[in-house]
Design a protein around this motif. Structure first.
Motif, PDB file in Angstrom:
ATOM      1  N   ILE A  15       0.834  -1.202   0.000  1.00  0.00           N
ATOM      2  CA  ILE A  15       0.000   0.000   0.000  1.00  0.00           C
ATOM      3  C   ILE A  15       0.872   1.256   0.000  1.00  0.00           C
ATOM      4  O   ILE A  15       0.494   2.293  -0.569  1.00  0.00           O
ATOM      5  N   LEU A  16       2.036   1.188   0.612  1.00  0.00           N
ATOM      6  CA  LEU A  16       2.955   2.326   0.559  1.00  0.00           C
ATOM      7  C   LEU A  16       3.451   2.560  -0.869  1.00  0.00           C
ATOM      8  O   LEU A  16       3.596   3.703  -1.306  1.00  0.00           O
ATOM      9  N   SER A  17       3.690   1.489  -1.586  1.00  0.00           N
ATOM     10  CA  SER A  17       4.109   1.616  -2.984  1.00  0.00           C
ATOM     11  C   SER A  17       2.993   2.221  -3.826  1.00  0.00           C
ATOM     12  O   SER A  17       3.250   3.037  -4.721  1.00  0.00           O
ATOM     13  N   PHE A  18       1.754   1.842  -3.551  1.00  0.00           N
ATOM     14  CA  PHE A  18       0.624   2.441  -4.269  1.00  0.00           C
ATOM     15  C   PHE A  18       0.599   3.951  -4.063  1.00  0.00           C
ATOM     16  O   PHE A  18       0.370   4.715  -5.005  1.00  0.00           O
ATOM     17  N   ALA A  19       0.832   4.372  -2.824  1.00  0.00           N
ATOM     18  CA  ALA A  19       0.815   5.801  -2.522  1.00  0.00           C
ATOM     19  C   ALA A  19       1.926   6.539  -3.265  1.00  0.00           C
ATOM     20  O   ALA A  19       1.720   7.651  -3.765  1.00  0.00           O
ATOM     21  N   VAL A  20       3.097   5.924  -3.364  1.00  0.00           N
ATOM     22  CA  VAL A  20       4.201   6.551  -4.089  1.00  0.00           C
ATOM     23  C   VAL A  20       3.890   6.625  -5.578  1.00  0.00           C
ATOM     24  O   VAL A  20       4.143   7.641  -6.236  1.00  0.00           O
ATOM     25  N   ILE A  21       3.311   5.565  -6.128  1.00  0.00           N
ATOM     26  CA  ILE A  21       2.979   5.547  -7.549  1.00  0.00           C
ATOM     27  C   ILE A  21       1.955   6.621  -7.883  1.00  0.00           C
ATOM     28  O   ILE A  21       2.007   7.241  -8.961  1.00  0.00           O
ATOM     29  N   ASP A 147      -8.802   7.491  -1.820  1.00  0.00           N
ATOM     30  CA  ASP A 147      -8.908   6.498  -0.751  1.00  0.00           C
ATOM     31  C   ASP A 147      -7.539   6.059  -0.241  1.00  0.00           C
ATOM     32  O   ASP A 147      -7.347   5.877   0.968  1.00  0.00           O
ATOM     33  N   ILE A 148      -6.583   5.901  -1.139  1.00  0.00           N
ATOM     34  CA  ILE A 148      -5.266   5.421  -0.731  1.00  0.00           C
ATOM     35  C   ILE A 148      -4.473   6.511  -0.011  1.00  0.00           C
ATOM     36  O   ILE A 148      -3.769   6.242   0.969  1.00  0.00           O
ATOM     37  N   LEU A 149      -4.588   7.742  -0.482  1.00  0.00           N
ATOM     38  CA  LEU A 149      -3.792   8.835   0.077  1.00  0.00           C
ATOM     39  C   LEU A 149      -4.449   9.525   1.266  1.00  0.00           C
ATOM     40  O   LEU A 149      -3.882  10.472   1.809  1.00  0.00           O
ATOM     41  N   SER A 150      -5.634   9.085   1.651  1.00  0.00           N
ATOM     42  CA  SER A 150      -6.296   9.698   2.802  1.00  0.00           C
ATOM     43  C   SER A 150      -5.598   9.295   4.091  1.00  0.00           C
ATOM     44  O   SER A 150      -4.822   8.326   4.130  1.00  0.00           O
ATOM     45  N   MET A 151      -5.885  10.035   5.170  1.00  0.00           N
ATOM     46  CA  MET A 151      -5.262   9.761   6.464  1.00  0.00           C
ATOM     47  C   MET A 151      -5.730   8.401   6.982  1.00  0.00           C
ATOM     48  O   MET A 151      -6.924   8.185   7.147  1.00  0.00           O
ATOM     49  N   PRO A 152      -4.826   7.455   7.234  1.00  0.00           N
ATOM     50  CA  PRO A 152      -5.248   6.137   7.711  1.00  0.00           C
ATOM     51  C   PRO A 152      -5.764   6.202   9.136  1.00  0.00           C
ATOM     52  O   PRO A 152      -5.269   6.984   9.946  1.00  0.00           O
TER      53      PRO A 152
END
Length: 223
Positions: A15-21, A147-152
């Protein structure tokens, strides 16, 4: 411990890689650059795995989105509408265009986004604002990015509160009132937060002396 770390890191790094992409300054190239340093022997396999998983996630968003069905409906409406004879050529053009467009649409929004040139990595931007401004260009991918970049969310604060609360409201204090529980929690915070109890572990002072010292410290006017 190393085994558990690797187990959780394998899932968390995805999921961190998704955020970077989804950051237009880095994209998939930055993930490949970093993984080449971390996994020099098999970095390409891991990058491919990340891309495949991200593509699966995108397809899930695509399936639940109403954008694709809206596009199909609009094309069929253009084809089926009746116009006068002067519009026959335009109707034929629109029908052929819609059919060819639907057949040739092989690249997803994710692929189109990754094919675009990345932004300068040294420039500070608000990534969520970027996707908000590009939601008309990438409607499905922008929702996915939101959704991915929102505050977890985290449960640490609530679990910590319950952990402290269980020390105050024990089985011997089952009928304690909320006011008294709050007073005990506040007193506990004052006790452990006071400088008068920094040497509590030394055992040089008993509990009564500690409380008296704390009261005197709290009553002393500030200079």
């Amino acid at each position: 411990m190393n085994e558990k770390f690797r187990k959780y890191w394998e899932n968390y790094s995805l999921i961190l890689s998704f955020a970077v992409i989804l950051d237009p300054r880095y994209k998939l190239k930055f993930v490949e650059y970093v993984f080449r340093k971390i996994y020099p022997t098999n970095y390409s396999e891991k990058v491919r795995h990340i891309y495949e998983k991200m593509e699966e996630l995108y397809l899930d968003y695509y399936r639940i989105s109403s954008i694709s069905s809206t596009t199909i409906t609009s094309c069929s409406r253009v084809i089926n509408e009746d116009h006068d004879e002067a519009m026959d050529d335009i109707d034929e053009f629109e029908s052929i265009f819609c059919q060819n467009d639907s057949q040739n649409e092989t690249k997803s929004q994710l692929d189109l986004y990754l094919e675009e040139s990345k932004l300068d990595a040294r420039v500070k931007i608000d990534v969520l604002s970027f996707w908000r401004s590009n939601k008309s260009k990438y409607p499905i991918l922008s929702i996915m990015a939101r959704d991915i970049l929102s505050m977890p969310i985290t449960t640490v604060a609530s679990e910590s509160s319950f952990s402290i609360g269980s020390q105050i409201i024990s089985k011997y204090r089952g009928s304690i009132t909320p006011d008294n529980a709050e007073a005990l929690l506040c007193t506990r915070g004052w006790l452990y937060g006071s400088k008068a109890f920094e040497d509590e572990e030394s055992g040089t002072e008993d509990s009564i002396g500690d409380v008296e010292k704390l009261v005197l410290t709290m009553q002393t006017p500030e200079t």
